[in-house]
Design a protein around this motif. Structure first.
Motif, PDB file in Angstrom:
ATOM      1  N   VAL A  72       0.837  -1.201   0.000  1.00  0.00           N
ATOM      2  CA  VAL A  72       0.000   0.000   0.000  1.00  0.00           C
ATOM      3  C   VAL A  72       0.869   1.247   0.000  1.00  0.00           C
ATOM      4  O   VAL A  72       0.566   2.248  -0.663  1.00  0.00           O
ATOM      5  N   LEU A  75       1.927   2.142  -3.425  1.00  0.00           N
ATOM      6  CA  LEU A  75       0.841   2.772  -4.174  1.00  0.00           C
ATOM      7  C   LEU A  75       0.703   4.253  -3.811  1.00  0.00           C
ATOM      8  O   LEU A  75       0.471   5.099  -4.686  1.00  0.00           O
ATOM      9  N   GLY A 163      -5.483   2.876   2.205  1.00  0.00           N
ATOM     10  CA  GLY A 163      -6.052   2.106   1.097  1.00  0.00           C
ATOM     11  C   GLY A 163      -7.243   2.810   0.491  1.00  0.00           C
ATOM     12  O   GLY A 163      -7.417   2.837  -0.741  1.00  0.00           O
ATOM     13  N   VAL A 166      -6.062   5.619  -1.754  1.00  0.00           N
ATOM     14  CA  VAL A 166      -5.684   5.129  -3.087  1.00  0.00           C
ATOM     15  C   VAL A 166      -6.932   4.930  -3.938  1.00  0.00           C
ATOM     16  O   VAL A 166      -6.977   5.325  -5.117  1.00  0.00           O
ATOM     17  N   GLU A 167      -7.960   4.326  -3.361  1.00  0.00           N
ATOM     18  CA  GLU A 167      -9.188   4.093  -4.117  1.00  0.00           C
ATOM     19  C   GLU A 167      -9.828   5.410  -4.554  1.00  0.00           C
ATOM     20  O   GLU A 167     -10.326   5.516  -5.684  1.00  0.00           O
ATOM     21  N   ARG A 170      -7.569   6.963  -7.406  1.00  0.00           N
ATOM     22  CA  ARG A 170      -7.490   6.149  -8.620  1.00  0.00           C
ATOM     23  C   ARG A 170      -8.868   5.815  -9.191  1.00  0.00           C
ATOM     24  O   ARG A 170      -8.983   5.429 -10.360  1.00  0.00           O
ATOM     25  N   TRP A 174      -8.512  -0.761  -4.386  1.00  0.00           N
ATOM     26  CA  TRP A 174      -7.062  -0.734  -4.173  1.00  0.00           C
ATOM     27  C   TRP A 174      -6.399  -2.002  -4.687  1.00  0.00           C
ATOM     28  O   TRP A 174      -5.251  -1.958  -5.147  1.00  0.00           O
ATOM     29  N   THR A 175      -7.117  -3.132  -4.639  1.00  0.00           N
ATOM     30  CA  THR A 175      -6.539  -4.375  -5.134  1.00  0.00           C
ATOM     31  C   THR A 175      -6.364  -4.356  -6.650  1.00  0.00           C
ATOM     32  O   THR A 175      -5.410  -4.937  -7.181  1.00  0.00           O
ATOM     33  N   VAL A 177      -5.755  -1.606  -8.386  1.00  0.00           N
ATOM     34  CA  VAL A 177      -4.600  -0.730  -8.578  1.00  0.00           C
ATOM     35  C   VAL A 177      -3.317  -1.501  -8.278  1.00  0.00           C
ATOM     36  O   VAL A 177      -2.325  -1.412  -9.012  1.00  0.00           O
ATOM     37  N   PRO A 225      -6.452  -3.320   3.478  1.00  0.00           N
ATOM     38  CA  PRO A 225      -5.113  -2.787   3.235  1.00  0.00           C
ATOM     39  C   PRO A 225      -4.162  -2.924   4.414  1.00  0.00           C
ATOM     40  O   PRO A 225      -2.954  -2.719   4.257  1.00  0.00           O
TER      41      PRO A 225
END
Length: 464
Positions: A72, A75, A163, A166-167, A170, A174-175, A177, A225
């Motif tokens: 994580v 990312l 996490g 990131v979601e 993006r 997150w998985t 990504v 995450p």
């Protein structure tokens, strides 16, 4: 039970097997799998115990717990490198609506945001994620136990928040990504949120009898995450190679190096360990290891790398407790480092050199303290005291405008600038305001406080 051709001496291979086997037996773990990497790939891999009646190979999946946090972190740092965020940004600049919006992203990565260690409710790693379906459910009603930025306090909810960050940025899970930005480029095809055969089952071992109890493999929901990933010895070996050697498709060299720089003070009772950005740091004698350990019910895992030795080690086991996984993985790494020390590549002259940079090579003086400056093959500079312990040393990278930026030590982040006279000759170096001259206290250089016009003198006479 070897499951991989060894590129090590037979005596070293036997010592590794002995350490792996004694760890499995003393912990009474159903199975363990370990690997050591060097020079871009595995040089040893072995399993002990059994999974479904067979010795675990490099493709058997285990849950890796908090090693997930290091993925994580990569990312998040990718987003930073793209200019999408800064580590000093408040969380609510990018993820509004939480009760910790004033926490900085850097503090969340370093576990210095002051957050509670665990989410509310029952033991989250043994309870279904449906108990915490929303992101807000991972934070306690009063989420802080310390003032932000003041001390290290490990926080699983902090990485659940990262996490979600990131979601948010993006626009996808997150998985997804993770798969696109890390796993696929590194060839980690057996790492993910769900296991597939062959994989180990998680077990608790009775403390006083040689019997087992299955541990539940829960879906962690928003807490994923913090520690939900599964992986294999082969895949973690690939990740260890990445941590050692890098891959510009995944992360810049500067960000990868920043991950292993201490970002928080260690606990008062643990001065041999610290925490970087999403990585644990461990000092064993003169050796500094970086990586992470992981633990969830039924599984423990560890990954360590030593940049000075060019080595990495991973260890996976399917037991809840009793196996000091971080210590054993470090032992595996050190067995190779001590028995088969790294052989340096052949010395070669620089392919090209800027005459203006070559002019800087040689002795420089900070006051009376002698230092040596050397141009490096990567375009950087190395400045260090001539006698160990008599001054500060550092490596510098070119900044692109005729100056260099410090990478380590006291001068990390400071600028080295070459000052020249009207003819273009270098007169002195300015290193974070410190003046380095070609002669001790050179009177022709702008030494702060000036230089006594009488100059250097013997120990006897009117001035002694």
């Amino acid at each position: 039970m070897p499951s991989h051709r060894s590129d090590l001496l037979p005596e070293t291979t036997r010592a590794l097997r002995h350490r792996l086997a004694t760890a499995q037996v003393s912990a009474r773990a159903p199975s363990v799998a370990g690997a050591v990497v060097r020079d871009g790939g595995p040089v040893w891999r072995e399993g002990w115990g059994s999974v479904d009646g067979e010795s675990p190979g490099g493709d058997v999946q285990y849950r890796i717990g908090s090693i997930t946090k290091t993925f994580v972190t990569v990312l998040v740092l990718r987003l930073r490198d793209e200019g999408r965020l800064a580590l000093t940004d408040r969380l609510d600049e990018h993820l509004p609506g939480t009760t910790i919006g004033d926490a900085t992203i850097g503090d969340l990565l370093a576990h210095t945001a002051g957050l509670a260690a665990e989410p509310p409710g029952p033991w989250w790693e043994r309870s279904p994620g449906t108990l915490r379906p929303e992101l807000g459910d991972v934070l306690q009603e009063d989420p802080r136990v310390f003032v932000p930025g003041h001390r290290f306090h490990y926080s699983n909810p902090g990485f659940a928040i990262l996490g979600a960050l990131v979601e948010r940025l993006r626009g996808e899970a997150w998985t997804e990504v993770l798969t696109r930005e890390i796993l696929e480029p590194l060839g980690m095809k057996r790492t993910g949120l769900r296991p597939s055969p062959p994989h180990a089952s998680g077990w608790a071992v009775h403390p006083w009898a040689d019997v087992l109890l299955p541990e539940p493999a829960q879906d962690y929901g928003p807490m994923g995450p913090a520690g939900e990933l599964w992986s294999t010895a082969d895949d973690l070996a690939r990740f260890a190679v990445f941590l050692l050697d890098g891959d510009e498709r995944v992360l810049t060299a500067g960000s990868r190096e920043q991950m292993r720089f201490p970002s928080s003070a260690p606990e008062a009772t643990a001065w041999d360990s610290s925490y970087g950005l999403g990585t644990q740091l461990l000092r064993r004698g003169a050796r500094l290891l970086s990586g992470h350990t992981g633990s969830v019910p039924g599984f423990v895992a560890s990954i360590w790398v030593s940049h000075d030795d060019g080595l990495g080690a991973v260890l996976l086991a399917n037991t809840t407790s009793g196996l000091p996984v971080g210590t054993v993985a470090a032992d595996l790494l050190e067995l190779v480092a001590d028995r088969e020390p790294r052989i340096p590549p052949p010395w070669q002259p620089l392919a090209e050199v800027d005459p203006a940079v070559l002019e800087l090579a040689g002795p420089w003086y900070w006051g009376p303290a002698a230092h040596v400056l050397r141009p490096l093959a990567d375009g950087g500079l190395e400045l260090g005291p001539l006698s160990p312990g008599s001054g500060r040393g550092a490596r510098f990278r070119p900044s692109g405008n005729g100056s260099w930026i410090g990478l380590n030590g006291y001068y990390a982040g400071e600028r080295l600038t070459v000052k020249r006279d009207a003819t273009g000759a270098a007169t002195h170096l300015d290193v974070g305001t410190f003046v380095f001259t070609r002669h001790p206290y050179d009177p022709s250089a702008p030494i702060p406080g000036g230089v006594d016009p009488a100059g250097w003198r013997p120990s006897t006479g009117p001035h002694a």
